[in-house]
Scaffold this active site. Structure first.
Site, PDB file in Angstrom:
ATOM      1  N   ARG A 161      45.700  30.655  28.448  1.00  0.00           N
ATOM      2  CA  ARG A 161      44.832  30.405  29.608  1.00  0.00           C
ATOM      3  C   ARG A 161      44.769  28.929  30.039  1.00  0.00           C
ATOM      4  NH1 ARG A 161      40.223  31.400  30.240  1.00  0.00           N
ATOM      5  NH2 ARG A 161      40.343  32.389  32.277  1.00  0.00           N
ATOM      6  N   CYS A 171      56.777  24.619  21.812  1.00  0.00           N
ATOM      7  CA  CYS A 171      57.679  23.610  22.367  1.00  0.00           C
ATOM      8  C   CYS A 171      57.524  23.431  23.864  1.00  0.00           C
ATOM      9  CB  CYS A 171      59.117  23.978  22.023  1.00  0.00           C
ATOM     10  SG  CYS A 171      59.373  23.810  20.284  1.00  0.00           S
ATOM     11  N   TYR A 213      41.195  38.259  27.475  1.00  0.00           N
ATOM     12  CA  TYR A 213      42.478  37.846  28.061  1.00  0.00           C
ATOM     13  C   TYR A 213      43.236  36.834  27.194  1.00  0.00           C
ATOM     14  CZ  TYR A 213      40.384  40.116  32.108  1.00  0.00           C
ATOM     15  OH  TYR A 213      39.781  41.024  32.941  1.00  0.00           O
ATOM     16  N   GLU A 271      33.086  47.525  36.650  1.00  0.00           N
ATOM     17  CA  GLU A 271      34.203  47.386  35.706  1.00  0.00           C
ATOM     18  C   GLU A 271      34.234  46.008  35.048  1.00  0.00           C
ATOM     19  OE1 GLU A 271      37.404  50.024  38.327  1.00  0.00           O
ATOM     20  OE2 GLU A 271      37.473  47.846  38.371  1.00  0.00           O
ATOM     21  N   PRO A 272      33.214  45.641  34.298  1.00  0.00           N
ATOM     22  CA  PRO A 272      33.242  44.319  33.667  1.00  0.00           C
ATOM     23  C   PRO A 272      34.171  44.300  32.456  1.00  0.00           C
ATOM     24  CG  PRO A 272      31.255  45.504  33.034  1.00  0.00           C
ATOM     25  CD  PRO A 272      31.980  46.395  33.996  1.00  0.00           C
ATOM     26  N   GLY A 273      34.933  43.238  32.338  1.00  0.00           N
ATOM     27  CA  GLY A 273      35.794  43.084  31.157  1.00  0.00           C
ATOM     28  C   GLY A 273      35.390  41.842  30.411  1.00  0.00           C
ATOM     29  N   ARG A 274      35.702  40.685  31.041  1.00  0.00           N
ATOM     30  CA  ARG A 274      35.439  39.392  30.410  1.00  0.00           C
ATOM     31  C   ARG A 274      33.991  39.247  29.939  1.00  0.00           C
ATOM     32  NH1 ARG A 274      38.470  34.878  32.009  1.00  0.00           N
ATOM     33  NH2 ARG A 274      38.819  35.864  34.016  1.00  0.00           N
ATOM     34  N   GLY A 317      34.083  41.097  37.228  1.00  0.00           N
ATOM     35  CA  GLY A 317      34.189  39.736  37.716  1.00  0.00           C
ATOM     36  C   GLY A 317      33.178  38.709  37.286  1.00  0.00           C
TER      37      GLY A 317
HETATM   38  N1  LLP Z   1      38.571  45.607  37.750  1.00  0.00           N
HETATM   39  C1  LLP Z   1      39.746  45.224  38.268  1.00  0.00           C
HETATM   40  C2  LLP Z   1      40.357  46.059  39.304  1.00  0.00           C
HETATM   41  C3  LLP Z   1      40.375  44.066  37.833  1.00  0.00           C
HETATM   42  O1  LLP Z   1      41.524  43.689  38.372  1.00  0.00           O
HETATM   43  C4  LLP Z   1      39.773  43.271  36.821  1.00  0.00           C
HETATM   44  C5  LLP Z   1      40.405  42.055  36.343  1.00  0.00           C
HETATM   45  C6  LLP Z   1      38.551  43.711  36.292  1.00  0.00           C
HETATM   46  C7  LLP Z   1      37.963  44.877  36.786  1.00  0.00           C
HETATM   47  C8  LLP Z   1      37.834  42.959  35.220  1.00  0.00           C
HETATM   48  O2  LLP Z   1      37.425  41.708  35.630  1.00  0.00           O
HETATM   49  P1  LLP Z   1      36.502  40.807  34.683  1.00  0.00           P
HETATM   50  O3  LLP Z   1      35.145  41.450  34.582  1.00  0.00           O
HETATM   51  O4  LLP Z   1      37.170  40.752  33.348  1.00  0.00           O
HETATM   52  O5  LLP Z   1      36.472  39.489  35.343  1.00  0.00           O
HETATM   53  N2  LLP Z   1      44.019  37.103  32.961  1.00  0.00           N
HETATM   54  C9  LLP Z   1      42.996  36.466  33.750  1.00  0.00           C
HETATM   55  C10 LLP Z   1      42.032  37.482  34.303  1.00  0.00           C
HETATM   56  C11 LLP Z   1      42.672  38.497  35.167  1.00  0.00           C
HETATM   57  C12 LLP Z   1      41.685  39.518  35.668  1.00  0.00           C
HETATM   58  C13 LLP Z   1      42.391  40.644  36.289  1.00  0.00           C
HETATM   59  N3  LLP Z   1      41.524  41.681  36.759  1.00  0.00           N
HETATM   60  C14 LLP Z   1      42.275  35.422  32.936  1.00  0.00           C
HETATM   61  O6  LLP Z   1      42.614  35.210  31.769  1.00  0.00           O
HETATM   62  O7  LLP Z   1      41.367  34.747  33.443  1.00  0.00           O
END
Ligand code: LLP
Length: 449
Positions: A335, A366, A395, A295-298, A253
């Protein structure tokens, strides 16, 4: 405090070279465009690796920690290889992500499977691959997983996902911690779930709780609250049922910088919030020290990715704004239209030229809503110039579509002057390769002319 990769709009290795061109990973972006075409996703390997190291370094003070990269942000087999080399685990949320991890040779015990509606087939696959943990989201899934595990005569190691009732300031669509959410057990249901596992579900072994409160979060306090709420539950369950949890998963997050207005916390600040909160709560409730999972992604991948486009047509509305259209848009970056996400841009072939005009960067698809950036001041742009939109590594490819039958772009990775394709560009042939003309239509000689 040390700045981390998520706090800079441009990739870690970005610089401006003698030709006034943007360079990433030692590669001139103008040359990359000549070689690979546009639109093009470019990933900075050193930036990704540095970010993984920052996470491990920042949280090492806690002790037992596993950082799980949330693969939904951007997953390819090459990315899995990098995560493996950096000793991260993976948060996976679908059969497709499990398959990709397995196919890239990932240690499946370091894959944690999340999701609010895992199908029986996905659960079968997860158990077959022996993923490390399955995070169970609801009562239906508890029963289903226990049944499948019993048929296989195995015990599935699980976490329970809870919605802690925390509201954070992010876009409505990417909030997940509030009570009325499609994800997880609310706190009022948790005891019942634990009791069911203890008494009825002999093929499940509960290791701890999981919560993810949302994405693109800039606040710190919400994480302190989160740790407090989960720790309280650990204490309650220990006291009532004699169960001591060994793991805690706080989700992902933390935010990233897309524009100058964004001010995300650093990974080190994040750790400085989480670790003391955990330590205090462990002491307060007299808990065994659980293994910490994040669980970092972004924040791992976003700022190491940019998208390169070619400028094409332009239009000056009479007494209105000037549009510059690029050769991509909402199909490679949904986005802005989906979440009103804000981005910045630079002209990669004349980075430091004077900003002369205010333009709106439009996509080519379009829909009037296909606008990538509203009103940005840039150097005078001519058709053929290269527009770079930074901080598009998360994303974007993973949510890209073929809207208007647009082939999805290529993704490349750059490192020390070298560039390699990690996802091939789709061709028109690829677009039709899944189309099937039923025989009766193929045979029909009917034509309206
Ligand atoms: N863990 C869980 C259970 C999640 O649902 C998510 C993201 C993450 C970890 C990773 O979160 P992060 O560190 O990336 O913030 N498509 C949207 C983002 C959706 C996120 C969904 N869950 C966007 O483009 O902003």
């Amino acid at each position: 405090m040390q700045k981390t990769v998520n706090q800079s709009i441009l990739p870690y290795t970005a610089r401006i070279n003698e030709q006034n061109h943007l360079e990433i990973g030692g590669c001139d972006t103008v040359e990359l465009v000549k070689k690979y075409g546009t639109p093009l996703y470019v990933y900075d390997e050193e930036g990704i690796r540095t970010c993984c190291k920052h996470y491990k370094d920042a949280f090492s003070a806690y002790g037992d920690v596993l950082i799980l990269y949330a693969s939904k942000a951007f997953m390819t087999r090459a990315v899995c290889k990098i995560m493996k080399e950096e000793c991260l685990g993976l948060d996976v949320v679908s059969g497709g992500e499990i398959y990709t991890a397995m196919n890239s040779g990932f240690a499946m015990q370091k894959c944690y499977f999340n999701g609010n509606n895992k199908t029986p087939e996905e659960i079968e696959l997860a158990l077959y691959c022996n993923v490390g943990r399955i995070t169970v989201d609801n009562f239906y899934e508890l029963e289903l997983l226990n049944k499948i595990a019993a048929e296989k005569e195995i015990t599935a190691n699980i976490l329970l996902r809870i919605t802690p009732g925390i509201e954070c300031h992010t876009h409505e669509y990417i909030k997940t911690g509030q009570i009325d959410s499609k994800f997880g057990f609310d706190l009022a249901q948790l005891e019942e779930a634990v009791l069911k596992i203890k008494t009825d579900y002999n093929n499940l072994s509960l290791k701890g709780l999981h919560a993810h409160i949302g994405s693109q979060i800039f606040e710190k306090d919400v994480y302190v609250d989160l740790v407090g709420i989960i720790a309280e539950q650990y204490a309650k369950i220990k006291q009532k049922y004699g169960m001591e949890f060994t793991e805690i998963n706080l989700g992902g997050g933390i935010g990233v910088k897309h524009t100058e207005e964004d001010d995300p916390i650093s990974i080190y600040e994040f750790a400085e919030v989480i670790i003391p909160a955990l330590n205090e709560n462990i002491k307060k409730h007299n808990l065994e020290r659980p293994k910490l999972l994040l669980e970092p992604g972004r924040s791992i991948i976003c700022n190491s990715g940019v998208t390169l486009y070619r400028a094409g047509s332009y239009k000056q509305v009479t007494d209105g704004r000037k549009y510059i259209a690029v050769d991509g848009g909402m199909s490679d970056n949904p986005r802005p239209s989906m979440y009103q996400a804000k981005y910045t841009a630079l002209v990669a072939n004349k980075v430091n030229s004077n900003n002369e005009e205010t333009v709106t960067i439009a996509g080519k698809y379009c829909e009037s809503g296909d606008i990538l950036i509203e009103a940005i001041k840039l150097p005078a742009i001519s058709p053929g110039d290269i527009i770079c939109i930074p901080a598009t590594g998360a994303y974007n490819y993973s949510m890209a579509s073929q809207y208007n039958r647009a082939p999805r772009p290529a993704a490349i990775i750059v490192h020390k002057g070298r560039s390699d394709v990690i996802i091939k560009r789709e061709s028109y042939q690829d677009l039709i390769s899944f189309d099937v003309i039923p025989e009766r239509l193929a045979k029909s000689g009917f034509s309206c002319i």
